[in-house]
Design an enzyme around this catalytic site. Structure first.
Site, PDB file in Angstrom:
ATOM      1  N   THR A 290       0.824  -1.205   0.000  1.00 32.37           N
ATOM      2  CA  THR A 290       0.000   0.000   0.000  1.00 32.37           C
ATOM      3  C   THR A 290       0.858   1.255   0.000  1.00 32.37           C
ATOM      4  O   THR A 290       0.414   2.319  -0.418  1.00 32.37           O
ATOM      5  CB  THR A 290      -0.962  -0.020   1.203  1.00 32.37           C
TER       6      THR A 290
ATOM      7  N   ILE B  80      -3.853  -6.476   9.086  1.00 34.30           N
ATOM      8  CA  ILE B  80      -3.013  -5.447   8.481  1.00 34.30           C
ATOM      9  C   ILE B  80      -3.872  -4.836   7.391  1.00 34.30           C
ATOM     10  O   ILE B  80      -4.121  -5.443   6.361  1.00 34.30           O
ATOM     11  CB  ILE B  80      -1.691  -6.021   7.965  1.00 34.30           C
TER      12      ILE B  80
ATOM     13  N   LYS C 267       1.307 -12.417   7.739  1.00 34.57           N
ATOM     14  CA  LYS C 267       0.194 -11.674   7.162  1.00 34.57           C
ATOM     15  C   LYS C 267      -0.355 -12.560   6.057  1.00 34.57           C
ATOM     16  O   LYS C 267       0.253 -12.711   4.998  1.00 34.57           O
ATOM     17  CB  LYS C 267       0.645 -10.326   6.603  1.00 34.57           C
TER      18      LYS C 267
ATOM     19  N   TYR D  18       4.883 -12.324   4.687  1.00 34.84           N
ATOM     20  CA  TYR D  18       3.746 -11.743   3.963  1.00 34.84           C
ATOM     21  C   TYR D  18       3.399 -12.659   2.800  1.00 34.84           C
ATOM     22  O   TYR D  18       4.093 -12.687   1.793  1.00 34.84           O
ATOM     23  CB  TYR D  18       4.117 -10.340   3.488  1.00 34.84           C
TER      24      TYR D  18
END
Length: 297
Positions: free
Chosen positions: A49, A208, A166, A137
């Protein structure tokens, strides 16, 4: 080191840019204080992001330093620091730790599509190079392949500072396997805002979040209600936010959420190529929902 249990509402911070494409340092500072006021638990700069693929190594270091300085001891800073070349990922991780990051979010290697053993060796190498917690991740929709639950659990057992995952897939079988088999000190957090409620109902530790860029207090409250077992209150919040959760991905993240933040007057609407502005019809859909939520007039 002992693992620090990571949980709660973490925000995947956007990276604000100026019209000349430079990093907007003052806007970053404003965003950090916005999250301090809202009670966000963890700040994650320089992730997906945060448009990390378009940031230079020096820019990433500076952003982490700014976020850490502004956050102080009010919340944890877990910096994005990953790529698909292991030694470069190690360098990014080491630099992030030196810049003040208290934990790392490291994306699974993409494009080169390693085997499960390759994923294991990649993350083990990173974990051995730093002394702070590392978050795996797993985002198959972007990387093109999946880090299996067995590999993540092997890392959790073998590497003292592999502290969390995540999990940004929608593979509920994998999520349930992770939650059922993880060590007690290993955190499992969702990367999908729309899955916060069912994910945490199964025992997940938090999110998250992309949506927390816009409504950090509400996302924090949703996570808190799930931690406290108040499903009815959580359901009310989820239903209020579910359309926003969807619209944040109407085009490639982070374009929609940055557009929303620009409408809220918090950042300029600037993206680095190859990301470009939203299609006009999608801008109208987002404007309408922001009005419904009372975020713009």
């Amino acid at each position: 080191m002992s693992k620090r249990k990571l949980s709660g509402s973490a925000v995947a911070l956007v990276t604000p840019f100026r019209q000349d494409m430079s990093v907007d340092r003052e806007a970053i500072r404003r965003l950090v204080h916005f999250h301090i006021a809202a009670g966000t638990d963890i700040l994650i700069p320089c992730g997906t992001t945060g448009e990390s693929p378009t940031l230079t190594a020096d820019e990433q270091t500076e952003i982490i330093e700014i976020v850490r300085e502004e956050a102080g001891n009010k919340m944890l800073v877990a910096a994005g620091a990953g790529t698909n070349a292991t030694e470069e990922a190690v360098s990014l991780a080491s630099n992030a730790q030196k810049a003040g990051a208290q934990a790392l979010l490291s994306v699974a290697p993409y494009y080169n599509k390693p085997s499960q053993e390759g994923y294991y060796q990649h993350y083990r190498r990173i974990a051995e190079a730093v002394s702070i917690p590392v978050i795996v991740y797993n985002v198959p929709g972007r990387t093109g392949s999946n880090v299996h639950a067995e590999t993540i659990l092997r890392l959790a057992h073998d590497c003292e500072n592999i502290a969390a995952v995540k999990e940004a897939s929608d593979n509920m079988a994998q999520i349930m396997e992770l939650l059922a088999s993880r060590p007690d000190d290993f955190s499992v957090m969702t990367g999908e805002d729309s899955l916060i409620l069912p994910f945490m109902a199964l025992g997940g530790d938090g999110v998250i979040s992309v949506a927390a860029n816009l409504l950090p207090a509400e996302v924090k409250q949703l996570v808190t209600e799930m931690h406290e077992g108040d499903l009815e209150k959580a359901r009310v919040i989820h239903n209020r936010l579910r359309r926003l959760f969807s619209l944040n991905f109407i085009e490639s993240n982070p374009v929609p959420v940055k557009y929303s933040l620009s409408l809220m007057g918090m950042i300029e609407e600037v993206y680095r190529l190859p990301l470009v502005a939203l299609q006009p019809e999608n801008k109208e859909k987002i404007k309408e929902e922001l009005r419904n939520l009372g975020l713009v007039s």
